[in-house]
Structure formats: C-alpha cells, structure tokens
Design an enzyme around this catalytic site. Structure first.
Site, PDB file in Angstrom:
ATOM      1  N   GLU A 299      49.486  32.634  49.042  1.00  0.00           N
ATOM      2  CA  GLU A 299      48.248  32.910  49.781  1.00  0.00           C
ATOM      3  C   GLU A 299      47.145  32.943  48.737  1.00  0.00           C
ATOM      4  O   GLU A 299      46.995  33.925  48.014  1.00  0.00           O
ATOM      5  CB  GLU A 299      48.361  34.256  50.512  1.00  0.00           C
ATOM      6  CG  GLU A 299      49.436  34.278  51.598  1.00  0.00           C
ATOM      7  CD  GLU A 299      49.079  33.435  52.820  1.00  0.00           C
ATOM      8  OE1 GLU A 299      47.875  33.199  53.051  1.00  0.00           O
ATOM      9  OE2 GLU A 299      50.000  33.004  53.536  1.00  0.00           O
TER      10      GLU A 299
ATOM     11  N   CYS B  76      38.929  36.688  49.794  1.00  0.00           N
ATOM     12  CA  CYS B  76      39.408  35.298  49.739  1.00  0.00           C
ATOM     13  C   CYS B  76      38.731  34.470  50.823  1.00  0.00           C
ATOM     14  O   CYS B  76      38.554  33.266  50.664  1.00  0.00           O
ATOM     15  CB  CYS B  76      40.917  35.259  49.916  1.00  0.00           C
ATOM     16  SG  CYS B  76      41.471  36.057  51.431  1.00  0.00           S
TER      17      CYS B  76
END
Ligand code: NAD
Length: 474
Positions: A217, A251
C-alpha cells in the site's frame, strides 16, 4: 528532536519460528472464534481510546478530532463489517465444472499463514490495525511492526495487542529500520506493507528471495481536477482540507491541482478566507487544529521542496509560512511551478499545493499521464460527461468525485494502488480475499476417467482427444 521506538530485545527468528509452529492452531479457528477475537480487539480499542488520542498528540500534535475520525472510527467500522459479514465471506463457493463435468468443484478460503504487517507513521494507529482485521478474519497469525517514527502510538498498539491476543497469535515488534530488515529476511507467508514506494521496493526485493506474496500500500502524486461546472466553495474547502488534515501527510492527499485559469484567482481567494476561519483566532494565527510535520527531517524535506520550487520560478500565491519551532507549515499554494522543480518529481506529503492551468480535458489527460500511476484521482465537476472522460482516460488505485478520500472510507470498495502506488487491494471482503489463499478443489469420482490423463500406451489416443476436443461443431 523526535524520538524513535526502541528496538524490541528479542531474537526475531526465534519469534518467527514460534508463530510458524502455532499457525495450524489458528488456521483451525472457527468463524465464530475469529469474530469473538475481533470483538475483543474492538473492545480493547474502545477502552484504550484516550491513550491512543494522547499518543497521537504526543507524536505529532494530531488534534483529537482528527485522531478520532481518521484513526479510531475507521478500524472500528472495519471490525464491525468483518464481524457482520465474515460468515458470508468465508463460505466455500461451489462452482459448476466447465471441463470435468462429473466432478464437484469448489473454492475454499484458507489463511495465507504467518503474516508480517509493517505500518507507516502517518496514520500510525489506523494503518497498523486495519490490515490486522482481515488477517485475523482469514485465520492468519501475525507479526506486527508499527512505525518507529511514532513511538508513543507504537507503545499503545503493543499494549492493545498484548491485552487481546496470545503472543503466538499476534505479536508486536517495535523498533528501527534494522529490526524491519531482520524481519524481512524471514520466510513469512505474506507481507502486508504500508509506506513509501521507495521502501516498497526494498520490501518486494526481500520478499522475492523467499517468494513471499506481498500487499504493498504505497503513495504517489494524486491529481485533483476542478472544471468550470464545479461548486467552487465546496471544492476549495474539500481540497484544502486534504492539505490541512494531518498537515497533508496523507497518502491520499490531493498532490497537485489542475484548474482553468479563469477560476484560479477565485480558488486562491477562497482558500485565504477559509484559512482565516479555520486557523485565525483572537487576531493571530492559531495552529492548534493543525498537525505538526512528523519530524525535523520531513519539515526540512518540505521546506526544501518549497525553496527549490521558488528558486526555479514558482510564485507563492498563498501561505508560505514555515514555523520550525512548532514544526508547522501553513497550507500553501504555489503557482507557475516548473515541472523540473523537485516538488513535481516526488509525492509532496505535506500542506503544499502546486496549481496548474489547463485549456481542455485532453491537456489534463496528457498532464496527469506523464506521472506514475497515482493512488487516488479527484474530479470536481457537475458535468457527468467530463467526469466519465477524465476517469476513462486515466488510471489510479481509486477515485472520489466532488470530495476527497471517501472511496477509502467506503468499505464496500476495494482500496489500494496500482503498480507504483501499490499492489493488492483490501478493505471489507477484498481484505479477506487478499489475506486468504483461494484454494480450488476438484472432487473427482473414482468411476470417471479424465481422458487427458490417460496413461501410455498412447496408441489411438491422439484420435480420441482430437475427436473429443478439436472436432468442429456440427
Ligand atoms: P516509509 O516507507 O518510510 O516507512 C514505512 C515502514 O517501513 C516503517 O514501518 C519503517 O520502519 C519501514 N522502513 C523504512 N525504511 C525501511 C528500510 N530501509 N527497510 C525496511 N523497512 C523500512 O513510509 P512512511 O514515511 O512511514 O509513510 C509515508 C509513505 O507511506 C508515503 O509514501 C505514503 O503515501 C505512504 N502511505 C501509503 C498508504 C496507503 O494506504 N497506500 C497509507 C499511508 C501512507
């Protein structure tokens, strides 16, 4: 100076062997037992809530409201979802055989085995616990390595895990990069890593040595596009929120903005007025509700990106205030940013927003597609044709329109990146599948013969196979 978590004083190889040995015990857990364990985790999170909030504040001044909504509510929702739906997700699926018609065929879901979870610092609680939920739901046992950069959170995670799990079920290993490097040498059955693309490559390289499967991720430069039909007030609030929550250390933060030239000044003016509403109290700027930049290294990295852009000709259209003592950066808009500025060469991961103009949607596509595949993609528009065009001609891990990050919180959707922004998806059933081995089983009755596996001699068998499989339909 910010601290880092001290290395756990244990032999990680011995710890790993212990977990490997007990994996069969956890593989045999019933769905009901796994749900009970998840409920126990849910209760432990609730009862340690205040400690988690204090730890997040101690590590990077994260306001309690942001911590509650982005670090605690999300894993609680995910546990609730898993508890409600696990029986359905984990059910074996009977499929109808297409080749061996006499057989019974089904898919069963078994755990990957012993899983290593490596967490990042930016949502240090949520992103350590969130992958743990599907890992437990699928019957794995886990070594959990939270980020060393947020040591207070790492310590509370350890406390919660120790209160919930046997030490051969889930174990927290705290410490620096050197301990992660030791962990990465071990032949885990799966590694679930959340962090930067740079470290993602290190993880994947280490995993390749043992052919360990990975979920990565990662991050990237998530484009944000506003068109002339957008509700500009709402667009500004939502985009600038993405640079203000966690001080833009997300993110999924909008990395840069593309907007028609005629809307740019209004966007900047509205930003200024919202910033006054949010961070201006009693005649001066008050940054209580703005997280700190996590450490000095990241503060200087962001200052460096800003200085480099300005030196190369960028205009500070709004903000540009860096308070080194507080480690706080005022949300900042840069215009006229040249593409060779460092700020356009890496994920920004902070409250700086470069703004570019476009004339038509083809320009947008060409601009966005020159960068690596992003984690998120945001379109602010009330014109469905524009939205469809922009989505169809680009790629990203996920998309939210007319807001930011919501696709991540919507657990019915798969969450993750694509290539440079990530490999593999999770949340809800997708997390269960990611942490499971989908095992295909064919129950062949003894009385059936599979022609393709007939033993020698092969005399006459080419003709039989040709007749059975290659003859033209009548
Ligand atoms: P990072 O890659 O620096 O660190 C992540 C983890 O890797 C930490 O636990 C750290 O201890 C470990 N690590 C660091 N260097 C290592 C090395 N050389 N060898 C082995 N392990 C090492 O990431 P970060 O700074 O903690 O987080 C920021 C990055 O994470 C950003 O790129 C962001 O986009 C990404 N991120 C992605 C998601 C997502 O869900 N896709 C979520 C949060 C953050």
């Amino acid at each position: 100076m910010s601290q880092i978590a001290q290395d756990t004083q244990i032999d990680v190889s011995e710890l790993f062997q212990k977990l490997k040995k007990s994996q069969s015990k956890y593989k045999r857990t019933t769905i009901e037992e796994r749900i009970n364990t998840l409920r126990k985790l849910q209760m432990a999170i609730v009862s340690h809530k205040d400690e988690v909030l204090d730890a997040l504040f101690a590590d990077f001044g994260k306001p309690h409201y942001e911590s509650l909504t982005s670090e605690i509510l999300s894993p609680l929702n995910e546990i609730e979802d898993a508890c409600k739906n696990l029986s359905e997700w984990a059910k074996s699926t009977e499929v109808s055989p297409q080749v061996f018609k006499d057989a019974k065929t089904e898919i069963i879901y078994e755990p990957k085995g012993t899983v290593l979870i490596i967490g990042p610092w930016n949502f240090p609680f949520y992103l350590s616990i969130s992958p743990l939920i599907p890992a437990i739901a699928a019957g794995n046992n886990v070594v959990l390595k939270p980020s060393e950069i947020t040591p207070h959170v790492s310590a509370v995670i350890k406390k919660i895990i120790e209160a919930t799990f046997e030490d051969d079920y889930v174990t927290v290993v705290e410490g620096s990069v050197s301990i992660t490097t030791e962990l990465l040498k071990l032949a885990f059955d799966h590694i679930f890593f959340t962090g930067s693309p740079k470290v993602g490559k290190i993880v994947m390289e280490a995993a390749a040595k043992n052919l360990t499967s990975v979920t990565l991720e990662l991050g990237g430069k998530s484009p944000t596009i506003v068109d002339e039909t957008a509700d500009l007030d709402k667009a500004v609030v939502r985009i600038i929120r993405g640079k203000a929550i966690n001080a833009g250390q997300i993110c999924l933060a909008p990395d840069y903005l593309l907007i028609p030239k005629e809307l740019q000044d209004a966007f900047i003016e509205k930003t200024e007025s919202f910033m006054k509403e949010w961070f201006f109290k009693d005649g001066k700027w008050d940054y209580t509700d703005l997280s700190q930049i996590v450490n000095e290294a990241n503060f200087h990295r962001l200052k460096g990106l800003f200085d480099d852009a300005v030196a190369k000709g960028a205009t500070v259209a709004y903000g540009g205030i860096f308070n080194e003592t507080l480690r706080k950066i005022h949300p900042t808009i840069l215009t006229n940013v040249p593409l060779d500025a460092k700020i356009m060469q890496e994920e920004i991961f902070g409250p700086l927003l470069p703004v570019f103009n476009y004339e038509n949607l083809e320009d947008v596509i060409a601009f966005v597609n020159q960068f690596d595949k992003p984690l998120a993609y945001y379109v602010f528009s009330q014109n469905q044709e524009n939205i469809d065009f922009l989505i169809k001609n680009s790629t990203s891990g996920g998309v939210t329109t007319n807001d930011i990050m919501l696709h991540c919180a919507e657990i019915s959707l798969p969450f993750g990146g694509v290539n440079t922004s990530g490999i593999g998806k999770y949340h809800g059933v997708f997390g269960f599948l990611e942490l499971s081995n989908a095992r295909g089983i064919l129950y062949q009755p003894f009385e059936s013969e599979a022609l393709v596996l007939d033993p020698p001699p092969y005399t006459g068998k080419v003709e039989a196979v040709t007749k059975a499989f290659f003859s033209q339909p009548e």
